[in-house]
Enzyme design. Structure first.
Site, PDB file in Angstrom:
ATOM      1  N   GLY A  21     -53.462  -5.069 -18.853  1.00 44.62           N
ATOM      2  CA  GLY A  21     -52.870  -5.897 -18.099  1.00 44.62           C
ATOM      3  C   GLY A  21     -52.773  -5.746 -16.627  1.00 44.62           C
TER       4      GLY A  21
ATOM      5  N   LYS B  89     -47.701 -14.823 -21.310  1.00 46.02           N
ATOM      6  CA  LYS B  89     -46.756 -15.018 -20.274  1.00 46.02           C
ATOM      7  C   LYS B  89     -46.982 -16.112 -19.345  1.00 46.02           C
ATOM      8  CE  LYS B  89     -49.795 -12.389 -16.855  1.00 46.02           C
ATOM      9  NZ  LYS B  89     -50.120 -11.500 -15.851  1.00 46.02           N
TER      10      LYS B  89
ATOM     11  N   SER C 293     -38.064 -10.137 -17.246  1.00 44.72           N
ATOM     12  CA  SER C 293     -38.379 -11.027 -16.044  1.00 44.72           C
ATOM     13  C   SER C 293     -36.916 -11.545 -15.649  1.00 44.72           C
ATOM     14  CB  SER C 293     -39.247 -12.112 -16.521  1.00 44.72           C
ATOM     15  OG  SER C 293     -39.287 -13.034 -15.567  1.00 44.72           O
TER      16      SER C 293
ATOM     17  N   THR D 112     -36.703 -14.241 -14.776  1.00 43.54           N
ATOM     18  CA  THR D 112     -36.595 -15.636 -15.367  1.00 43.54           C
ATOM     19  C   THR D 112     -35.250 -15.802 -15.892  1.00 43.54           C
ATOM     20  OG1 THR D 112     -37.957 -17.278 -16.503  1.00 43.54           O
ATOM     21  CG2 THR D 112     -37.793 -15.187 -17.337  1.00 43.54           C
TER      22      THR D 112
ATOM     23  N   TYR E 143     -41.649 -19.462 -22.995  1.00 42.33           N
ATOM     24  CA  TYR E 143     -41.854 -18.212 -22.441  1.00 42.33           C
ATOM     25  C   TYR E 143     -40.751 -17.310 -21.959  1.00 42.33           C
ATOM     26  CZ  TYR E 143     -42.497 -14.723 -18.577  1.00 42.33           C
ATOM     27  OH  TYR E 143     -42.406 -13.931 -17.914  1.00 42.33           O
TER      28      TYR E 143
ATOM     29  N   LYS F 215     -38.531 -13.737 -23.409  1.00 41.24           N
ATOM     30  CA  LYS F 215     -37.927 -12.648 -22.696  1.00 41.24           C
ATOM     31  C   LYS F 215     -36.462 -12.502 -22.911  1.00 41.24           C
ATOM     32  CE  LYS F 215     -41.720 -11.332 -20.704  1.00 41.24           C
ATOM     33  NZ  LYS F 215     -42.223 -10.162 -21.436  1.00 41.24           N
TER      34      LYS F 215
ATOM     35  N   TYR G 174     -38.363  -7.919 -13.839  1.00 42.49           N
ATOM     36  CA  TYR G 174     -39.245  -7.959 -12.759  1.00 42.49           C
ATOM     37  C   TYR G 174     -39.010  -9.029 -12.018  1.00 42.49           C
ATOM     38  CZ  TYR G 174     -42.251  -5.001 -16.104  1.00 42.49           C
ATOM     39  OH  TYR G 174     -42.800  -4.255 -17.001  1.00 42.49           O
TER      40      TYR G 174
ATOM     41  N   ASN H  88     -41.230 -10.849  -8.628  1.00 42.96           N
ATOM     42  CA  ASN H  88     -42.616 -11.358  -8.363  1.00 42.96           C
ATOM     43  C   ASN H  88     -43.420 -10.399  -8.183  1.00 42.96           C
ATOM     44  OD1 ASN H  88     -40.543 -13.737  -8.230  1.00 42.96           O
ATOM     45  ND2 ASN H  88     -42.561 -14.909  -8.072  1.00 42.96           N
TER      46      ASN H  88
ATOM     47  N   ASN I 188     -51.863 -19.868 -11.731  1.00 38.49           N
ATOM     48  CA  ASN I 188     -50.407 -20.697 -11.362  1.00 38.49           C
ATOM     49  C   ASN I 188     -49.748 -19.982 -10.257  1.00 38.49           C
ATOM     50  OD1 ASN I 188     -50.870 -22.334 -13.680  1.00 38.49           O
ATOM     51  ND2 ASN I 188     -50.582 -20.801 -15.251  1.00 38.49           N
TER      52      ASN I 188
ATOM     53  N   LEU J 111     -48.719 -17.873  -7.150  1.00 38.67           N
ATOM     54  CA  LEU J 111     -49.038 -17.975  -5.726  1.00 38.67           C
ATOM     55  C   LEU J 111     -49.896 -16.953  -5.212  1.00 38.67           C
ATOM     56  CD1 LEU J 111     -48.028 -19.354  -3.075  1.00 38.67           C
ATOM     57  CD2 LEU J 111     -46.476 -17.479  -2.785  1.00 38.67           C
TER      58      LEU J 111
ATOM     59  N   ARG K 140     -43.095 -28.679  -7.395  1.00 41.81           N
ATOM     60  CA  ARG K 140     -43.206 -28.352  -8.775  1.00 41.81           C
ATOM     61  C   ARG K 140     -42.228 -28.293  -9.873  1.00 41.81           C
ATOM     62  NH1 ARG K 140     -46.387 -22.507 -10.261  1.00 41.81           N
ATOM     63  NH2 ARG K 140     -44.424 -21.828  -9.817  1.00 41.81           N
TER      64      ARG K 140
HETATM   65  C1  UD1 Z   1     -43.411 -17.472 -12.291  1.00 48.13           C
HETATM   66  C2  UD1 Z   1     -42.649 -17.397 -13.630  1.00 48.13           C
HETATM   67  C3  UD1 Z   1     -41.922 -16.383 -13.913  1.00 48.13           C
HETATM   68  C4  UD1 Z   1     -42.907 -15.254 -14.059  1.00 48.13           C
HETATM   69  C5  UD1 Z   1     -43.583 -14.892 -12.471  1.00 48.13           C
HETATM   70  C6  UD1 Z   1     -44.750 -13.759 -12.867  1.00 48.13           C
HETATM   71  C7  UD1 Z   1     -42.353 -20.156 -13.663  1.00 48.13           C
HETATM   72  C8  UD1 Z   1     -41.362 -21.047 -13.702  1.00 48.13           C
HETATM   73  N1  UD1 Z   1     -41.984 -18.875 -13.565  1.00 48.13           N
HETATM   74  O1  UD1 Z   1     -42.362 -17.304 -11.194  1.00 48.13           O
HETATM   75  O2  UD1 Z   1     -41.138 -16.425 -15.225  1.00 48.13           O
HETATM   76  O3  UD1 Z   1     -42.153 -14.012 -14.360  1.00 48.13           O
HETATM   77  O4  UD1 Z   1     -44.350 -16.195 -12.523  1.00 48.13           O
HETATM   78  O5  UD1 Z   1     -45.256 -13.713 -11.332  1.00 48.13           O
HETATM   79  O6  UD1 Z   1     -43.544 -20.405 -13.443  1.00 48.13           O
HETATM   80  N2  UD1 Z   1     -46.502 -21.895  -5.471  1.00 48.13           N
HETATM   81  C9  UD1 Z   1     -47.002 -22.660  -4.569  1.00 48.13           C
HETATM   82  N3  UD1 Z   1     -48.467 -22.886  -4.696  1.00 48.13           N
HETATM   83  C10 UD1 Z   1     -48.992 -22.408  -5.881  1.00 48.13           C
HETATM   84  C11 UD1 Z   1     -48.261 -21.585  -6.456  1.00 48.13           C
HETATM   85  C12 UD1 Z   1     -46.816 -21.303  -6.306  1.00 48.13           C
HETATM   86  O7  UD1 Z   1     -46.154 -23.193  -3.406  1.00 48.13           O
HETATM   87  O8  UD1 Z   1     -50.222 -22.581  -5.818  1.00 48.13           O
HETATM   88  C13 UD1 Z   1     -45.052 -21.431  -5.105  1.00 48.13           C
HETATM   89  C14 UD1 Z   1     -44.155 -21.754  -6.095  1.00 48.13           C
HETATM   90  O9  UD1 Z   1     -43.807 -23.196  -6.004  1.00 48.13           O
HETATM   91  C15 UD1 Z   1     -42.971 -20.926  -6.049  1.00 48.13           C
HETATM   92  C16 UD1 Z   1     -43.453 -19.713  -5.324  1.00 48.13           C
HETATM   93  O10 UD1 Z   1     -44.900 -20.153  -4.852  1.00 48.13           O
HETATM   94  O11 UD1 Z   1     -42.093 -21.364  -5.081  1.00 48.13           O
HETATM   95  C17 UD1 Z   1     -43.943 -18.624  -6.530  1.00 48.13           C
HETATM   96  O12 UD1 Z   1     -44.548 -19.187  -7.463  1.00 48.13           O
HETATM   97  P1  UD1 Z   1     -45.326 -18.278  -8.679  1.00 48.13           P
HETATM   98  O13 UD1 Z   1     -46.218 -17.091  -8.146  1.00 48.13           O
HETATM   99  O14 UD1 Z   1     -45.775 -19.275  -9.639  1.00 48.13           O
HETATM  100  O15 UD1 Z   1     -44.063 -17.531  -9.565  1.00 48.13           O
HETATM  101  P2  UD1 Z   1     -42.724 -18.089 -10.036  1.00 48.13           P
HETATM  102  O16 UD1 Z   1     -42.471 -19.466 -10.315  1.00 48.13           O
HETATM  103  O17 UD1 Z   1     -41.502 -17.617  -8.951  1.00 48.13           O
END
Ligand code: UD1
Length: 335
Positions: A11, A85, A125, A127, A150, A154, A178, A180, A199, A201, A294
């Site tokens: 992974g 995850k 995490s 989280t 999820y 943890k 961890y 991010n 999902n 960023l 979100r």
């Molecule tokens: C998510 C998980 C967390 C996990 C981590 C792994 C949730 C609630 N939490 O964290 O448990 O350990 O991923 O990396 O899902 N964003 C955008 N546009 C996008 C995608 C994300 O604006 O298309 C923003 C989100 O709103 C957030 C930030 O980017 O503010 C980070 O998002 P993301 O990468 O999904 O991580 P987390 O939500 O912090």
């Protein structure tokens, strides 16, 4: 020779940790059921390290298959990454998440018991903290009610490990929380492989840069932060990988039976700052728009990293640009 069992070693974080372990001279055995990874990663690991790496396609909920691995190998320590995850999926399929993540852990701990394995590192995490009242978040902050099955797995897994460690005198376990993870190996041969629409960023940004997605939706521009977007502590996956080796070494000498550490850089970046960093290193202008929040997102979180520095002797060294640069190199190699 004594070996480190790396579960989920194909992974995202597991593969980078496997590289660092092999480079440090550890003998590893990877088990992975390929539920969220690809067999090609095994070849890439051998290519990067120029070593043969043992791999078994095993589901950790299969107790007999797990027992066989321990019977056939002299395993000295375990780094346990393998878990489901996806936050959203866990809401739809909670039992799958509880069954997979908890049964896998229990099967491994039973093997620790019967084979006298005394070093265990667990992939946890940030989280577990939810939205903390104060920042940066230290390890002594209380754990919050989990936002998703999820996240709950943890928390539960950390508790199971702690309880088990109290029951076994010589057993030493460490949970690594961890923040991010982002970026990829500098070779561009391994990185994050999201299935379907990402999902997270950073993969969403790199896929948009590569033209696989039309535009990035930035979720929320009205948070109480300097530019209105959420803040996270992005940490380079290679820094994270190295921390696992520090944890294994620390488990050798720690006095407590159980300990837990934040793994972050200690610095928060906003979503817009991440976009800007990507634009800088790629030379592209990213198509993005700010949309509504979100659900379930917290406003901001970043780590207090002093405990990991003091006890593990570990600090993150790579910056955001290097995360985005390596993530972009990886994305381009995928095409
Ligand atoms: C998510 C998980 C967390 C996990 C981590 C792994 C949730 C609630 N939490 O964290 O448990 O350990 O991923 O990396 O899902 N964003 C955008 N546009 C996008 C995608 C994300 O604006 O298309 C923003 C989100 O709103 C957030 C930030 O980017 O503010 C980070 O998002 P993301 O990468 O999904 O991580 P987390 O939500 O912090």
């Amino acid at each position: 020779m004594k070996k480190v069992l790396v579960t989920g070693g194909l992974g995202f974080i597991g593969s980078h940790t496997s590289v660092e372990l092999v480079n440090k001279g550890y003998q590893i055995i990877i088990v992975d059921n390929l539920s969220n990874s690809k067999i090609e990663v095994h070849d890439k690991l051998e290519q990067i390290t120029s070593k043969q790496i043992t791999f078994h396609d095993i589901d950790l909920t299969d107790r007999e298959a797990v027992a066989r691995i321990f019977h056939e190998n002299e395993i000295e320590s375990i780094i346990h990454f393998a878990a489901f995850k996806a936050v959203g999926e866990s809401v739809d399929k909670p039992l799958d998440y509880y069954r997979n993540n908890i049964d896998s852990l229990i099967n491994l701990l039973e093997m620790c018991d019967s084979h006298n394995i005394n070093k265990f590192v667990f992939s946890s995490s940030c989280t577990v903290y939810g939205q903390p009242d104060k920042l940066p978040v230290t390890e002594s902050f209380p754990k919050m009610q989990a936002e998703s099955p999820y996240g709950n797995t943890k928390q539960i897994c950390e508790e199971i490990i702690e309880d088990f460690s109290k029951s076994k005198k010589r057993f030493k376990a460490i949970s690594l929380r961890y923040f991010n993870p982002a970026g990829a190996h500098e070779s561009g041969l391994i990185g994050e492989l999201p299935l379907g629409v990402p999902n997270n960023l950073v993969p969403f940004i790199t896929q948009t840069g590569a033209g696989l997605r039309d535009k990035l939706n930035v979720f929320g521009g009205d948070y109480n932060t300097h530019d209105g977007t959420c803040i996270r502590d992005f940490i380079h996956v290679v820094d994270l990988a190295i921390a696992h080796i520090s944890a294994l070494e620390y488990a050798e000498k720690m006095e407590e039976n159980y300990d837990f550490f934040n793994l972050g850089t200690g610095k928060g970046y906003s979503v817009i700052e991440v976009v800007k960093s990507f634009e800088k290193v790629s030379g592209l202008s990213l198509n993005y728009q700010i949309v509504g929040r979100r659900s379930g997102d917290i406003e901001q979180i970043y780590a207090d990293t002093s405990k990991a520095k003091e006890r593990l002797g570990w600090v993150a060294e790579l910056d955001l640009d290097s995360m985005m640069e390596s993530a972009w190199r990886w994305q381009k190699n995928l095409q």
